[in-house]
Write an enzyme that holds these catalytic residues in place. Structure first.
Site, PDB file in Angstrom:
ATOM      1  N   LYS A  12       0.864  -1.183   0.000  1.00 39.94           N
ATOM      2  CA  LYS A  12       0.000   0.000   0.000  1.00 39.94           C
ATOM      3  C   LYS A  12       0.898   1.230   0.000  1.00 39.94           C
ATOM      4  O   LYS A  12       1.915   1.253   0.715  1.00 39.94           O
ATOM      5  CB  LYS A  12      -0.890  -0.026   1.247  1.00 39.94           C
ATOM      6  CG  LYS A  12      -1.883   1.118   1.342  1.00 39.94           C
ATOM      7  CD  LYS A  12      -2.774   0.983   2.583  1.00 39.94           C
ATOM      8  CE  LYS A  12      -3.845   2.069   2.650  1.00 39.94           C
ATOM      9  NZ  LYS A  12      -4.709   1.933   3.839  1.00 39.94           N
ATOM     10  N   SER A  59      -9.815  -0.331   7.143  1.00 44.15           N
ATOM     11  CA  SER A  59      -9.254  -0.295   5.782  1.00 44.15           C
ATOM     12  C   SER A  59      -8.547  -1.554   5.297  1.00 44.15           C
ATOM     13  O   SER A  59      -8.170  -1.614   4.130  1.00 44.15           O
ATOM     14  CB  SER A  59      -8.312   0.890   5.639  1.00 44.15           C
ATOM     15  OG  SER A  59      -9.073   2.055   5.470  1.00 44.15           O
ATOM     16  N   SER A  71      -9.649   2.001   2.854  1.00 41.44           N
ATOM     17  CA  SER A  71      -8.764   2.756   1.987  1.00 41.44           C
ATOM     18  C   SER A  71      -7.726   1.896   1.261  1.00 41.44           C
ATOM     19  O   SER A  71      -7.092   2.382   0.324  1.00 41.44           O
ATOM     20  CB  SER A  71      -8.039   3.821   2.804  1.00 41.44           C
ATOM     21  OG  SER A  71      -7.212   3.206   3.782  1.00 41.44           O
TER      22      SER A  71
END
Ligand code: GLN
Length: 456
Positions: free
Chosen positions: A52, A151, A127
């Site tokens: 990420k 997330s 997210s």
């Protein structure tokens, strides 16, 4: 690595990758081959993955999904990245996410939305939306994510994956761009509980560079996952496991398809030897206002470092220092980030601190205490991850409140700092995946992984 790189390139339109590091990945794969030839391979040696873009990396740019950090290059690796590298994994690059991890659909990325591979008109969740789409589309076998209020769990649920947010403090936050420091945790997203267990063992562990890192010996989550339970058999591996179902996690408003899929998974857990008991988390609804006060408050403080002086974007034209700050921040941050900074500074300001921030902190403690009462009756808490399946890209329009309300089932464990997991539980409306959420007591990741593994 070559096969996954080719897939990632062929499916660039999904928007999962913000940066694909072909040369770096091939070099790392070669090093992994050499390690294997020298008899030095571990279980993760040569395994491709991607990070990420909230983790800083020394060999690839880091943006946190924000224009503020466009072109930013970190001089060091986040601890999680460094540990996975040391374990021999091969990073293919950096994955799209909501700007500074603020969002639930990856629609707040400053770069591009991400498509859900199960239905490309739908969001992958957020997210960690790029992580979810990349694993779901098999562009990588696994990815890292971060979870502040859901997330990892929610995108895993929306994209048919297994993901685990460990207990707060299990993974180091060093080099993880801070959103809300008292909530942020890293974790793996993969195809199975087994893959998550192997990755989490490599990612986790005490780090003196994170003052909130848990001082515990290294954990072998894979061994914990496989440890036989007392009285268990091959047919009933979960014998004696008490699973608590908070009645507040099954409200009348829960979508019928999600309710059906979650209950079917619970029936399966029962068939595997677990017993189901009703419990109560009476402050579940309050977790929304509590989180959306505490997280923005911490974010407003954390994001004050992006001022055009130290790193990232700086406005091109300005008259004086104050003007430079203002223009830099006006240009660099997107609308959701600005909204959270304004909410955060408001709830922390003189005259409002007691009414909002302090109240939220007191409720946070009560929410954590509610969980401890539940864990006197059960070993694991189960329920849905999200109230619906993944929605259509753009469906929420400009209404941030809708997305905030959809976080209701993931926020309580975040506020309490408890480990939480999303496990595929079949499909709901429009053929979209549904996730079962499992929440454990502090440092009970092994129990969560065991239950998830039995289901798989
Ligand atoms: N959806 C939540 C938010 O927007 C959680 C995000 C996260 O866990 N990073 O804050």
């Amino acid at each position: 690595t070559q096969a996954f790189l080719a897939r990632a390139e062929a499916h660039a339109a999904l928007g999962a990758f913000l940066h694909l590091d072909r040369d770096g990945a091939l070099a790392a794969a070669q090093a992994a081959d050499a390690a294997r030839a020298a008899g030095q391979a571990g279980v993760l040696t040569g395994v491709p993955l991607a990070h990420k873009d909230i983790f800083v990396t020394a060999d690839a740019p880091t943006t946190a999904g924000s224009k503020m950090l466009a072109g930013y290059q970190s001089p060091f690796d986040a601890t999680v990245v460094a540990r996975l590298k040391a374990a021999g994994t091969v990073s293919l690059g950096k994955l799209n996410c909501d700007e500074f991890a603020m969002g639930s659909a990856n629609e707040n990325s400053a770069y591009s939305p991400v498509q859900n591979p199960w239905d490309r008109t739908r969001v992958p969740g957020g997210s960690s939306g790029g992580s979810a789409a990349a694993v779901a589309a098999r562009l990588v076998p696994a990815a890292t994510g971060t979870d502040t209020g859901g997330s990892i769990r929610q995108p895993a649920s929306f994209s048919g994956l297994t993901g685990i947010k460990p207990t707060y403090g299990v993974c180091s936050r060093y080099g993880m761009i801070a959103f809300a420091s008292s909530l942020d945790q890293a974790g793996p997203m993969a195809r199975s509980a087994e893959d998550c267990a192997l990755l989490l063992s490599a990612m986790s562990g005490f780090d003196e560079r994170d003052s909130t890192s848990a001082q515990r010996p290294p954990q072998d989550f894979h061994a914990q996952m496989l440890a036989p339970r007392e009285g268990a058999s091959a047919a009933k591996p979960l014998q004696g496991l008490r699973i608590g179902l908070p009645k507040e996690f099954f409200p009348a408003a829960l979508a019928a398809d999600v309710d059906g899929a979650v209950r079917a998974a619970l029936a399966q857990l029962e068939a595997l030897g677990a017993t189901l008991v009703e419990v109560s988390l009476p402050r579940t609804e309050l977790s929304i206002p509590v989180y959306y006060i505490i997280a923005p408050a911490e974010a407003s403080s954390n994001l004050s470092r992006f001022d055009g002086v130290k790193f990232g974007h700086r406005a091109a034209n300005y008259t004086d220092l104050l003007d430079m700050y203002k223009k830099t921040r006006a240009e660099g941050f997107g609308p959701e980030v600005k909204r959270r900074i304004m909410i955060g500074t408001y709830v922390l300001s003189h005259g409002y601190y007691d009414a909002y921030y302090l109240q939220a902190q007191k409720l946070r403690r009560m929410i954590a205490d509610d969980f401890q009462r539940c864990f006197q009756q059960c070993d694991v808490i189960a329920g849905p991850v999200a109230p619906t399946v993944a929605w259509q890209i753009g469906a929420q329009g400009d209404d941030p409140l809708q997305a905030y309300l959809a976080d209701i089932f993931t926020l309580p464990a975040s506020l309490a700092g408890l480990p939480g997991m999303s496990v595929p539980a079949g499909f709901g409306a429009h053929g979209m995946p549904v996730g079962l959420q499992l929440i454990g007591n502090y440092f009970q990741e092994g129990t969560l992984l065991q239950a998830a593994h039995a289901l798989q």
